[in-house]
Enzyme design. Sequence first.
Site, mmCIF file in Angstrom:
data_model
loop_
_atom_site.group_PDB
_atom_site.id
_atom_site.type_symbol
_atom_site.label_atom_id
_atom_site.label_comp_id
_atom_site.label_asym_id
_atom_site.label_seq_id
_atom_site.Cartn_x
_atom_site.Cartn_y
_atom_site.Cartn_z
ATOM 1 N N ASP A 277 0.877 -1.165 0.000
ATOM 2 C CA ASP A 277 0.000 0.000 0.000
ATOM 3 C C ASP A 277 0.915 1.216 0.000
ATOM 4 O O ASP A 277 2.125 1.102 0.234
ATOM 5 C CB ASP A 277 -0.889 -0.037 1.245
ATOM 6 C CG ASP A 277 -1.768 1.192 1.383
ATOM 7 O OD1 ASP A 277 -2.273 1.684 0.358
ATOM 8 O OD2 ASP A 277 -1.927 1.667 2.522
ATOM 9 N N ASP B 41 -0.285 4.966 1.078
ATOM 10 C CA ASP B 41 -0.621 5.884 2.167
ATOM 11 C C ASP B 41 -0.618 5.167 3.507
ATOM 12 O O ASP B 41 -1.326 4.180 3.692
ATOM 13 C CB ASP B 41 -1.996 6.509 1.921
ATOM 14 C CG ASP B 41 -2.019 7.323 0.633
ATOM 15 O OD1 ASP B 41 -1.500 8.439 0.649
ATOM 16 O OD2 ASP B 41 -2.537 6.823 -0.383
#
Length: 219
Positions: free
Chosen positions: A9, A11
């Site tokens: 991922d 963020d």
Amino acid sequence: MPLLAVVFDLDGVLIDSEPVWEEVRRGYVADRGGRWLPDTQERLMGMSTVEWARYIADDLIDGVTAEEVAYEVIDRMTQRYQEALPLLPGAETVVRRMAAHRPLGLSSSSPRALIDLVLGKLGVDFLFRATVSTEEVDRGKPAPDGYLTVAAQLEVPARACVAIEDSSNGLRSAHAAEMTVIAVPRPAHPPAPDALALAAHVADDLDEITPELVEVIHK
């Protein structure tokens, strides 16, 4: 099934972006005379661009379209990232370490423009064989669409991937795609207990994520 890829991922894993997103979106809503609700930030985490722009336009601000919201907020975020990238400790190192071990993918709720900007400024864009924004799939997190798409682009089964996530919706998304999940929770936005329970391993920081770890937990 052997481990064939590692999927990050963005963020909350590689960049400490949630405080920036919250500040920018709060500021935008305030500038437009809107209302920021107590659960707004939690609801926005993991939403695709279309989803969070529609939510802000429909629920928080009057007289603005979702398209206008998306354009103006992303423009503000781009300016902030160009000024200073909020990298998390060990971000560049963990990407390079894992890229030397297995092919890398990325599944992010950030818009494509910000994904490319961050990876380019970090100097690791060439290390990712596939990157997917949830604005490019039908459903954002917690749906598995983004993770399933990046696995397809990597040409590996999703079950052969380890995903590295931080948020409740991200953990649910990767688990729903049948990936083995490592959680790296952010203290400011800890995942819900039920979501954290989906992780095969909970890491304190990015330094803990090594080739040895991903191989052990994937078995």
